[in-house]
Design a protein around this motif. Sequence first.
Motif, PDB file in Angstrom:
ATOM      1  N   TYR A 143       0.827  -1.204   0.000  1.00 31.23           N
ATOM      2  CA  TYR A 143       0.000   0.000   0.000  1.00 31.23           C
ATOM      3  C   TYR A 143       0.865   1.260   0.000  1.00 31.23           C
ATOM      4  N   SER A 144       0.248   2.364  -0.407  1.00 32.41           N
ATOM      5  CA  SER A 144       0.930   3.657  -0.407  1.00 32.41           C
ATOM      6  C   SER A 144       1.151   4.175   1.013  1.00 32.41           C
ATOM      7  N   LEU A 148      -4.057   0.241   7.933  1.00 31.71           N
ATOM      8  CA  LEU A 148      -4.667   0.103   9.262  1.00 31.71           C
ATOM      9  C   LEU A 148      -4.876   1.460   9.929  1.00 31.71           C
ATOM     10  N   THR A 149      -4.096   2.449   9.504  1.00 24.01           N
ATOM     11  CA  THR A 149      -4.185   3.777  10.122  1.00 24.01           C
ATOM     12  C   THR A 149      -4.581   4.875   9.137  1.00 24.01           C
ATOM     13  N   ASN A 150      -4.497   4.573   7.849  1.00 19.95           N
ATOM     14  CA  ASN A 150      -4.803   5.590   6.833  1.00 19.95           C
ATOM     15  C   ASN A 150      -5.844   5.052   5.846  1.00 19.95           C
ATOM     16  N   PRO A 151      -7.085   5.511   5.947  1.00 21.14           N
ATOM     17  CA  PRO A 151      -8.139   5.022   5.053  1.00 21.14           C
ATOM     18  C   PRO A 151      -7.919   5.411   3.593  1.00 21.14           C
ATOM     19  N   GLU A 152      -7.019   6.368   3.350  1.00 20.21           N
ATOM     20  CA  GLU A 152      -6.730   6.791   1.978  1.00 20.21           C
ATOM     21  C   GLU A 152      -5.639   5.928   1.322  1.00 20.21           C
ATOM     22  N   ALA A 153      -5.123   4.975   2.061  1.00 18.50           N
ATOM     23  CA  ALA A 153      -4.048   4.140   1.532  1.00 18.50           C
ATOM     24  C   ALA A 153      -4.509   3.392   0.283  1.00 18.50           C
TER      25      ALA A 153
END
Length: 267
Positions: free
Chosen positions: A183-184, A188-193
């Motif tokens: 992922y970018s 788990l912590t960034n919904p925009e990943a």
Amino acid sequence: MRQQLHKAQRIVVKVGTSTLIYPNGTINLSAIDQLAFVLADLNNQGKEIILVSSGAIGVGLNKLQMATRPPTIPEQQAVAAVGQTELMNIYAQRFSTYSQQTGQVLMTRDVIDFPESRQNVTNTLEQLLQMQVIPIVNENDAVSVDELDHLTKFGDNDQLSAIVAQLTKADILIMLSDIDGFYSANPLTNPEAKLYSHITAIDENLMAQAGDKGSSFGTGGMRSKLKAAQRVLENDSAMVLANGKQPQIIFEILAGKTIGTLFAGNQ
């Protein structure tokens, strides 16, 4: 490129501890059984399979009824010695259910660094494949140490699996982890990943997105997986990083379905 994966003849599969051990520390027998079924079936299809398996310390902790990993190297090596025996017992039992022979190959970094030793281990792997035996490779945790003047560790089994793929000129490395792919950012912590479907080259930007070892998603960390992918790309081979929760996903990967992250050139 994914449409060509069904042609892969020599396949290295790497499984992490997260695939083999439940979060509560007990052994995931269902996943191990499924893995044995998939690899035995691929072998029956005439493909050449090598399994690189983590899990010796995790299984050892379970066998010794220890709740936490011990702090000292001798203790960890003792746990690994117990765990490796138990892990191979489980593998042998589950693979035998599908009439599949396996062979254990334990490696340390110095085996790879010395040409004669490297050739010997390559010959062993080649002979096992010729005999239609599935080699199960792990780092020899009971003797490997990572000290300033005595480098015998690979670092982790991500690197080991890429080195095994390189030594055996494998067509593809399938790395099963506890995340769906690269992922970018940490999903788990960034919904925009964003999940990368296909990566053709590893650059500093991707390495930065992997984060530091302390912020790794899987056991070996995403940076380690990118380094493994880099080695694979440098050898004009391919790697797929995917979630190993259900090992039958290997069938779908080899069928060319868009699963996980494919690391491969544009050819």
